[in-house]
Design a protein around this motif. Structure first.
Motif, short mmCIF file in Angstrom:
data_model
loop_
_atom_site.label_atom_id
_atom_site.label_comp_id
_atom_site.label_asym_id
_atom_site.label_seq_id
_atom_site.Cartn_x
_atom_site.Cartn_y
_atom_site.Cartn_z
N LEU A 1 141.82 39.02 83.01
CA LEU A 1 141.43 40.11 83.90
C LEU A 1 139.95 40.43 83.67
N ARG A 2 139.18 40.28 84.74
CA ARG A 2 137.76 40.65 84.69
C ARG A 2 137.56 41.85 85.60
N ALA A 3 137.13 42.95 85.02
CA ALA A 3 136.97 44.20 85.76
C ALA A 3 135.59 44.80 85.51
N CYS A 4 134.58 43.98 85.36
CA CYS A 4 133.23 44.44 85.04
C CYS A 4 132.71 45.43 86.08
N GLY A 5 132.12 46.52 85.62
CA GLY A 5 131.47 47.45 86.52
C GLY A 5 132.39 48.27 87.39
N THR A 6 133.67 48.31 87.08
CA THR A 6 134.60 49.15 87.85
C THR A 6 134.75 50.51 87.16
N SER A 7 135.49 51.39 87.82
CA SER A 7 135.68 52.74 87.28
C SER A 7 137.00 52.89 86.54
N ILE A 8 137.62 51.77 86.15
CA ILE A 8 138.89 51.89 85.44
C ILE A 8 138.68 52.59 84.10
N ASP A 9 139.72 53.28 83.65
CA ASP A 9 139.60 54.15 82.49
C ASP A 9 140.73 53.89 81.50
N ASP A 10 140.89 54.80 80.56
CA ASP A 10 141.92 54.63 79.54
C ASP A 10 143.33 54.64 80.13
N GLU A 11 143.52 55.36 81.24
CA GLU A 11 144.82 55.36 81.89
C GLU A 11 145.16 53.97 82.42
N SER A 12 144.14 53.28 82.98
CA SER A 12 144.34 51.90 83.44
C SER A 12 144.66 50.99 82.28
N LEU A 13 143.96 51.18 81.17
CA LEU A 13 144.23 50.35 79.99
C LEU A 13 145.62 50.62 79.43
N HIS A 14 146.09 51.84 79.57
CA HIS A 14 147.46 52.15 79.16
C HIS A 14 148.45 51.33 79.98
N MET A 15 148.21 51.25 81.31
CA MET A 15 149.07 50.43 82.17
C MET A 15 149.00 48.97 81.74
N ILE A 16 147.79 48.46 81.50
CA ILE A 16 147.62 47.07 81.09
C ILE A 16 148.40 46.80 79.81
N SER A 17 148.35 47.74 78.89
CA SER A 17 149.04 47.54 77.60
C SER A 17 150.55 47.49 77.78
N LYS A 18 151.06 48.14 78.81
CA LYS A 18 152.51 48.18 79.03
C LYS A 18 152.99 47.05 79.94
N ARG A 19 152.17 46.64 80.92
CA ARG A 19 152.62 45.71 81.95
C ARG A 19 152.08 44.31 81.80
N CYS A 20 151.01 44.12 81.03
CA CYS A 20 150.35 42.80 80.95
C CYS A 20 150.32 42.32 79.51
N ARG A 21 151.45 42.17 78.91
CA ARG A 21 151.50 41.86 77.48
C ARG A 21 151.11 40.42 77.17
N GLY A 22 151.01 39.58 78.20
CA GLY A 22 150.59 38.20 77.97
C GLY A 22 149.11 37.97 78.12
#
Length: 580
Positions: free
Chosen positions: A458-479
């Motif tokens: 996942l490349r998300a350079c320069g976006t406005s994603i935040d810790d809430e998005s990273l929380h989702m990634i940690s739960k849904r994208c474990r690979g």
């Protein structure tokens, strides 16, 4: 499972061929698996950091076949001496980008090099005539050679070096001499006459090669299947004879990038009736629709077509060309500014075998396309970055018609928002790589309520994603294996910790210009032993103690994202595998 060791060894060989780094996880299962993975590993990348431990690696991996030097500033000759004393039976050696060309004649290294079949010396500094002579003597079994674009202010490679090289390497099958701008017709003629088995020749940016020489090469090298040259047709009064291409009976790949292509020249290519499968005409001048139509009508079994930069092409023209492109697997129409999504949907409908498409920098998104396709496209990779008119509605439609896409690049598409990306994630269950960098409309991915087990990059350079998005990634994208967050100013240490702790396969993370705390790195490598590469926030200056601690845990701090991503995604790929 209670399988014989031979079966596990075969499985590990397949893993090694795909990505040898995954053998590390297998080796941790048991001592038996450790022994198997040590035996089957065939690739080793040598950097300044691995040199002190090289003797251990050579003892541990006795079946190494491919060695690649990367970012090396230490004494290359001493490393090559260790390799020669190890008794390895090498087949491939990559010295691209090295600060100097080593002396293979020293210390009796000829024996180790005698079976090497592939040698990459592209971008090597200060490549000399004597180096080419040394290659010819020390690598008698060489089949593939890359000496392209030597990194020097003034090229030191002349015809005499190429002539000497060709006289010693009779079994050469492929050579890339691009960027050696002082070689002339004599070099290519000697290659075509001495290396009669030659199948692929690449000579881009060689300014003194004439059309007469190209004709002679095609006539002499009857085994040629691939030719790549750029800039032909620019010289005044330069032309090709009517039978210029008729002798190339085996030619299946032709790259004429950046050339001045008249309709007459394309007619000669069409009349030659090669068994052509790949045709690359990117950024060509004087190219016309009639010329393209004529040549494509003669080669209706093309599987690979590149028309990048053909700004005159319209949606209607693409529909006309598709009558002859039923077997297409790959197409590049990037920077054809007049094209819209109409061209895309017509392509995936007409070309049932299409697997990869590039339509970057087009007018994708301005069209009105209400037609629903009867079948789902099997396309696997799609690059549509820089499409400034691309909307969520259009992206959602793409995801419905292309549910099997594995790699999607929508970077720099300001019209794409979180809603569009959520539809992609929902509809494309096979997605392994996603690039949303520069999509200013994406603010949060926290609404994902389904698993994404196959997403690895996942490349998300320069976006406005935040810790809430990273929380989702940690739960849904474990690979997840690779996470690029450069320029994500809303990312803090809390979100980074969640990802690192939950995504246990994570190997690389880029935190440049993030707001993460510099004291987090020791915790990161202790919490996740898979981490191998980290780019810290801008301005962070690691101490030697911290660097050594991370190295003991197998992790390296890089100061730039270029270093992080340069060898991340294709560790087993050899440069020049494809004509492009």
């Amino acid at each position: 499972m209670n399988l014989p060791e031979e079966c596990w060894e075969s499985i590990c060989k397949i893993i090694d061929e795909d990505d040898y780094r995954f053998l590390e996880s297998v080796s941790l299962v048991s001592t038996s698996f450790l022994s198997i993975t040590n035996r089957v590993r065939s690739t080793l990348i040598i950097t300044d950091r691995t040199v002190p431990f090289l003797h251990r690696y050579l003892l541990r991996f006795p079946k190494l076949k491919r060695i690649r030097f990367y970012d090396m500033h230490k004494d290359i000759d001493s490393v090559l001496l260790q390799l020669s004393l190890s008794g390895l039976d090498l087949e491939s050696l990559d010295l691209s980008g090295m600060p100097y060309f080593p002396d293979f004649g020293k210390f009796g290294m000829e024996k180790m090099m005698s079976n090497v079949k592939e040698l990459n010396c592209s971008r090597a500094s200060d490549l000399q005539e004597s180096d080419l002579v040394s290659i010819g003597v020390c690598f008698p079994s060489l089949q593939e050679l890359d000496i392209s674009y030597p990194d020097s202010h003034q090229s030191s490679v002349f015809d005499s070096g190429i002539i000497s090289l060709s006289s010693n390497l009779k079994g050469l099958l492929k050579i890339n001499v691009s960027g050696n701008n002082l070689i002339t017709d004599k070099s290519l003629l000697s290659l075509s006459q001495n290396c009669v088995l030659l199948r692929e020749i690449i000579f881009r940016d060689c300014d003194f090669i004439s059309s007469h020489c190209i004709e002679s090469v095609l006539r002499n090298s009857r085994n040629l299947v691939s030719v790549a040259i750029n800039g032909i047709g620019w010289r005044p009064r330069e032309s090709f004879s009517d039978d210029a291409f008729v002798y190339a009976r085996c030619l299946s790949e032709l790259d004429l990038s950046g050339s001045f292509l008249s309709d007459e020249l394309l007619r000669l290519i069409g009349d030659a009736k090669f068994p052509l499968k790949k045709l690359l005409l990117p950024n060509c001048v004087s190219l016309t629709f009639d010329g393209i139509l004529n040549v494509l009508s003669k080669y209706q079994t093309l599987v690979h077509l590149n028309l990048e930069g053909s700004s005159f092409l319209s949606d209607e023209m693409i529909v006309e060309l598709l009558k002859f492109l039923g077997h297409l697997i790959y197409v590049n129409l990037s920077f054809c500014a007049k094209l819209t999504g109409l061209a895309f949907f017509n392509i995936i409908e007409a070309c049932v075998s299409i697997k990869s498409m590039r339509m970057e920098g087009t007018n994708f998104g301005v069209e009105e396309y209400s037609k629903e396709l009867n079948t789902k496209s099997g396309i696997k990779t799609l690059y549509i970055s820089g499409s400034h008119n691309l909307s969520d509605k259009c992206l959602e439609k793409i995801s419905r018609h292309c549910p099997f896409v594995e790699t999607l690049d929508v970077a720099q598409c300001p019209g794409v928002t979180t809603d569009g990306i959520l539809e992609v994630l929902r509809n494309c269950g096979e997605l392994t790589s996603l690039n949303i960098s520069g999509c200013s409309g994406i603010s949060c991915l926290g609404a994902v309520d389904f698993e994404l087990p196959k997403l690895e990059s996942l490349r998300a350079c320069g976006t406005s994603i935040d810790d809430e998005s990273l929380h989702m990634i940690s739960k849904r994208c474990r690979g997840l294996l690779h996470l690029d967050l450069e320029g994500c100013l809303n990312v803090r240490s809390r979100g980074v910790k969640e990802v690192v702790q939950s995504c246990m396969r994570l190997r690389e993370i880029n935190l440049n210009y993030c707001e993460a705390d510099g004291g987090i790195f020791i915790w990161m490598v202790c919490a996740n032993p898979s981490l191998r590469k980290i780019v810290p926030p801008c301005g962070f200056s690691p101490t030697r103690k911290l660097k050594n601690f991370l190295l003991r845990h197998g992790c390296v701090l890089y100061q730039t994202s270029f270093d992080l991503l340069s060898i991340a995604y294709h560790p087993n790929r050899r440069d020049g595998d494809n004509i492009e």
